[in-house]
Design an enzyme around this catalytic site. Structure first.
Site, PDB file in Angstrom:
ATOM      1  N   HIS A   1      47.892  59.836  17.829  1.00 34.95           N
ATOM      2  CA  HIS A   1      48.218  59.212  19.120  1.00 34.95           C
ATOM      3  C   HIS A   1      49.635  59.581  19.574  1.00 34.95           C
ATOM      4  CE1 HIS A   1      49.767  55.163  17.230  1.00 34.95           C
ATOM      5  NE2 HIS A   1      50.786  55.919  17.501  1.00 34.95           N
TER       6      HIS A   1
ATOM      7  N   GLU B   1      45.463  55.925  22.020  1.00 36.91           N
ATOM      8  CA  GLU B   1      44.648  56.053  20.821  1.00 36.91           C
ATOM      9  C   GLU B   1      43.546  57.099  21.027  1.00 36.91           C
ATOM     10  OE1 GLU B   1      45.924  54.835  18.332  1.00 36.91           O
ATOM     11  OE2 GLU B   1      46.111  52.661  18.266  1.00 36.91           O
TER      12      GLU B   1
ATOM     13  N   ASP C   1      56.308  52.772  25.667  1.00 43.45           N
ATOM     14  CA  ASP C   1      55.356  51.694  25.391  1.00 43.45           C
ATOM     15  C   ASP C   1      56.047  50.413  24.930  1.00 43.45           C
ATOM     16  OD1 ASP C   1      56.154  52.747  22.944  1.00 43.45           O
ATOM     17  OD2 ASP C   1      54.200  53.604  22.471  1.00 43.45           O
TER      18      ASP C   1
ATOM     19  N   ASN D   1      47.070  59.047  13.413  1.00 42.85           N
ATOM     20  CA  ASN D   1      45.763  59.419  13.987  1.00 42.85           C
ATOM     21  C   ASN D   1      45.913  60.347  15.202  1.00 42.85           C
ATOM     22  OD1 ASN D   1      46.747  57.736  15.961  1.00 42.85           O
ATOM     23  ND2 ASN D   1      45.122  56.212  15.821  1.00 42.85           N
TER      24      ASN D   1
HETATM   25  C1  GLP Z   1      53.957  54.213  17.192  1.00 45.90           C
HETATM   26  C2  GLP Z   1      54.488  54.359  18.640  1.00 45.90           C
HETATM   27  C3  GLP Z   1      54.631  55.780  19.004  1.00 45.90           C
HETATM   28  C4  GLP Z   1      55.284  56.478  17.834  1.00 45.90           C
HETATM   29  C5  GLP Z   1      54.284  56.585  16.726  1.00 45.90           C
HETATM   30  C6  GLP Z   1      54.894  56.988  15.404  1.00 45.90           C
HETATM   31  O1  GLP Z   1      52.884  53.407  17.074  1.00 45.90           O
HETATM   32  N1  GLP Z   1      53.728  53.720  19.637  1.00 45.90           N
HETATM   33  O2  GLP Z   1      55.362  55.918  20.201  1.00 45.90           O
HETATM   34  O3  GLP Z   1      55.677  57.765  18.195  1.00 45.90           O
HETATM   35  O4  GLP Z   1      53.531  55.423  16.613  1.00 45.90           O
HETATM   36  O5  GLP Z   1      55.639  55.961  14.863  1.00 45.90           O
HETATM   37  P1  GLP Z   1      56.652  56.185  13.666  1.00 45.90           P
HETATM   38  O6  GLP Z   1      57.716  57.063  14.199  1.00 45.90           O
HETATM   39  O7  GLP Z   1      57.154  54.819  13.316  1.00 45.90           O
HETATM   40  O8  GLP Z   1      55.888  56.832  12.565  1.00 45.90           O
END
Ligand code: GLP
Length: 240
Positions: free
Chosen positions: A139, A144, A67, A137
């Site tokens: 995702h 989402e 992403d 959440n």
């Molecule tokens: C983000 C990214 C995801 C990631 C997740 C956890 O928003 N889009 O690809 O795996 O949320 O993020 P973090 O590792 O910073 O907790």
């Protein structure tokens, strides 16, 4: 699907880095699906260390990132382009630039960019190993709650929960982009092998919902229950 507690972030990160390294060294034309976020930082540090120590050839390795934020240019410090350069591609500058793919969050036509990215994955794929973090959440990527399971790469409106969670990487919440381009649940599902990582107590609730075992569109990661080859590794704090 089994959730395995590897004890600490450090242990789990090293383990997954070794899995990525072995994939690269055993299959020099591998396709890797890469995630960003805080969860992956140590995985990539260890991976770079292994690549450097072994002078590993990565010239034929192709990578697809999950992403990118809409509106952040490649050199914005919080863009996922910048993250990848900073953490992997600059410290180990032997990847072929034309085989590194991250969605373009500043494309003039975002829908067209999403379609282009999805076609490229389908043309080059399937991904051999897809690495995933998880949002508080539930995702995966930026898919989402409520995202259809058959979704391809698409433009996403980020939820309040995600904007709040990710504001820790920005000066303040107002600076967090409101949209992203993300590989869809269907794009992720096509990978041959999926490894999901979750660390820290903020991820425990999402892991509890994943552990319930039911496929539930309100918790996008639960789609993984239907995939034949998924591993989930957590630390003590995220263990449900
Ligand atoms: C983000 C990214 C995801 C990631 C997740 C956890 O928003 N889009 O690809 O795996 O949320 O993020 P973090 O590792 O910073 O907790």
């Amino acid at each position: 699907m089994k959730i395995t507690n590897l004890g600490s972030r450090d242990h789990a990160s090293f383990y997954v880095a070794c899995e990525l390294f072995n994939q690269i060294s055993e299959q020099p034309k591998s396709i890797l699906g890469l995630a960003t976020g805080g969860t992956m930082i140590e995985v990539y540090h260890y991976l770079v260390e292994l690549l450097l120590k072994n002078k590993q050839d990565v010239s034929q390795i192709e990578t697809f990132n999950l992403d990118e934020y809409v509106g952040l240019s490649q050199d914005h410090p919080e863009s996922y382009h910048h993250y990848m350069q900073d953490i992997i591609f600059n410290p180990y500058p032997h990847f072929s630039k034309d085989l590194i793919h991250v969605p373009n969050g500043v494309a003039p036509d975002l829908e067209e960019e999403a379609e282009r990215y999805e076609s490229l994955i389908n043309q080059q794929g399937p991904v051999d190993i897809q690495i995933l973090g998880i949002g508080e959440n539930g995702h995966i990527g930026f898919n989402e709650p409520g995202t259809p399971f058959d979704s391809p790469t698409h433009v996403v409106d980020l939820t309040e929960s995600t904007i709040k969670a990710n504001s820790r990487y920005f000066d303040n919440e107002a600076e967090v982009p409101k949209q992203a381009i993300s590989m869809g649940l269907n794009s992720i599902f096509k990978a041959k092998r999926i490894i999901l990582l979750a660390f820290g107590k903020s991820k425990r609730e999402a892991m509890m919902r994943l552990q319930e075992g039911k496929v539930n569109p309100d918790v996008p990661a639960t789609i993984l229950h239907e995939h034949p080859n998924v591993e989930v590794y957590v630390d003590d704090e995220a263990m449900p």
